[in-house]
Design a protein around this motif. Sequence first.
Motif, PDB file in Angstrom:
ATOM      1  N   ALA A  58      49.274  35.446  76.624  1.00  0.00           N
ATOM      2  CA  ALA A  58      49.051  34.438  77.672  1.00  0.00           C
ATOM      3  C   ALA A  58      48.652  33.104  77.054  1.00  0.00           C
ATOM      4  N   ASP A  59      49.080  32.022  77.703  1.00  0.00           N
ATOM      5  CA  ASP A  59      48.627  30.684  77.330  1.00  0.00           C
ATOM      6  C   ASP A  59      47.293  30.474  78.031  1.00  0.00           C
ATOM      7  N   ALA A  60      46.218  30.973  77.432  1.00  0.00           N
ATOM      8  CA  ALA A  60      44.925  31.035  78.103  1.00  0.00           C
ATOM      9  C   ALA A  60      43.906  30.095  77.465  1.00  0.00           C
ATOM     10  N   LEU A  61      43.046  29.558  78.323  1.00  0.00           N
ATOM     11  CA  LEU A  61      41.952  28.669  77.919  1.00  0.00           C
ATOM     12  C   LEU A  61      40.690  29.148  78.600  1.00  0.00           C
ATOM     13  N   VAL A  62      39.609  29.301  77.837  1.00  0.00           N
ATOM     14  CA  VAL A  62      38.308  29.611  78.423  1.00  0.00           C
ATOM     15  C   VAL A  62      37.335  28.505  78.023  1.00  0.00           C
ATOM     16  N   ARG A  63      36.583  28.026  79.038  1.00  0.00           N
ATOM     17  CA  ARG A  63      35.573  26.987  78.814  1.00  0.00           C
ATOM     18  C   ARG A  63      34.218  27.528  79.229  1.00  0.00           C
ATOM     19  N   ILE A  64      33.267  27.477  78.313  1.00  0.00           N
ATOM     20  CA  ILE A  64      31.892  27.836  78.621  1.00  0.00           C
ATOM     21  C   ILE A  64      31.161  26.506  78.835  1.00  0.00           C
ATOM     22  N   ARG A  65      30.829  26.227  80.093  1.00  0.00           N
ATOM     23  CA  ARG A  65      30.167  24.963  80.438  1.00  0.00           C
ATOM     24  C   ARG A  65      28.728  24.955  79.944  1.00  0.00           C
ATOM     25  N   ASP A  66      28.049  23.804  80.038  1.00  0.00           N
ATOM     26  CA  ASP A  66      26.717  23.647  79.445  1.00  0.00           C
ATOM     27  C   ASP A  66      25.669  24.618  79.992  1.00  0.00           C
ATOM     28  N   LYS A  67      25.793  25.086  81.216  1.00  0.00           N
ATOM     29  CA  LYS A  67      24.851  26.069  81.774  1.00  0.00           C
ATOM     30  C   LYS A  67      25.402  27.491  81.661  1.00  0.00           C
ATOM     31  N   PRO A  81      43.287  32.277  73.139  1.00  0.00           N
ATOM     32  CA  PRO A  81      43.977  31.334  72.257  1.00  0.00           C
ATOM     33  C   PRO A  81      43.256  29.992  72.143  1.00  0.00           C
ATOM     34  N   LYS A  82      42.742  29.493  73.285  1.00  0.00           N
ATOM     35  CA  LYS A  82      42.040  28.206  73.303  1.00  0.00           C
ATOM     36  C   LYS A  82      40.654  28.407  73.885  1.00  0.00           C
ATOM     37  N   VAL A  83      39.628  27.920  73.172  1.00  0.00           N
ATOM     38  CA  VAL A  83      38.245  28.105  73.600  1.00  0.00           C
ATOM     39  C   VAL A  83      37.508  26.775  73.468  1.00  0.00           C
ATOM     40  N   ILE A  84      36.777  26.417  74.528  1.00  0.00           N
ATOM     41  CA  ILE A  84      35.893  25.248  74.502  1.00  0.00           C
ATOM     42  C   ILE A  84      34.509  25.750  74.886  1.00  0.00           C
ATOM     43  N   ILE A  85      33.525  25.510  74.017  1.00  0.00           N
ATOM     44  CA  ILE A  85      32.166  25.984  74.274  1.00  0.00           C
ATOM     45  C   ILE A  85      31.218  24.798  74.319  1.00  0.00           C
ATOM     46  N   ASN A  86      30.471  24.703  75.422  1.00  0.00           N
ATOM     47  CA  ASN A  86      29.398  23.721  75.549  1.00  0.00           C
ATOM     48  C   ASN A  86      28.146  24.415  76.073  1.00  0.00           C
ATOM     49  N   GLY A  87      28.174  25.739  76.118  1.00  0.00           N
ATOM     50  CA  GLY A  87      27.041  26.546  76.561  1.00  0.00           C
ATOM     51  C   GLY A  87      26.669  27.527  75.468  1.00  0.00           C
ATOM     52  N   GLN A  88      26.263  28.733  75.869  1.00  0.00           N
ATOM     53  CA  GLN A  88      25.787  29.723  74.909  1.00  0.00           C
ATOM     54  C   GLN A  88      26.700  30.946  74.887  1.00  0.00           C
ATOM     55  N   VAL A  89      27.000  31.423  73.669  1.00  0.00           N
ATOM     56  CA  VAL A  89      27.755  32.663  73.475  1.00  0.00           C
ATOM     57  C   VAL A  89      26.965  33.522  72.500  1.00  0.00           C
TER      58      VAL A  89
END
Length: 151
Positions: free
Chosen positions: A50-59, A69-77
Amino acid sequence: MLGRKKKTQFAKGGHTLFDHALVIDGSVRFAGTLDIEGTVNGDIVAEEGADALVRIRDKGCVNGELRAPKVIINGQVNGDVFADQHLELAAKAEVNGNVHYQVIEMVKGAHVNGGLVHITEAEPSKVESSAKVAELKVSSDAGAVQESKSQ
């Protein structure tokens, strides 16, 4: 222009938002774009191919493994992150686990408490079976970066 596809920041396959008041206990499998502002206690895995994107927002917070495939992190993992194509660590990103990436962008203020592993294999989604990875270890006390190759 006719016939040209316009690139957007969203992945193909729909858009899903986990609101800040939402807590999920269990694994999540998705395709498309997934925005997380709440908490997920389990693994997040993009559908194969899949052409997938996951974004973890600041909260947002993920307590488990993250694979897309695509990950944007601005929160906690709290777990390992696997980004087959592109990984972005924003200013408020905190990752407590190893980060496996093809291409990485890291903004000042982002924290990684674990190893940075560059995926060099042709099929990066199969990181566990890959024998060729270059591992970068960040030393917090010396501020130095060491590179070691494993086979």
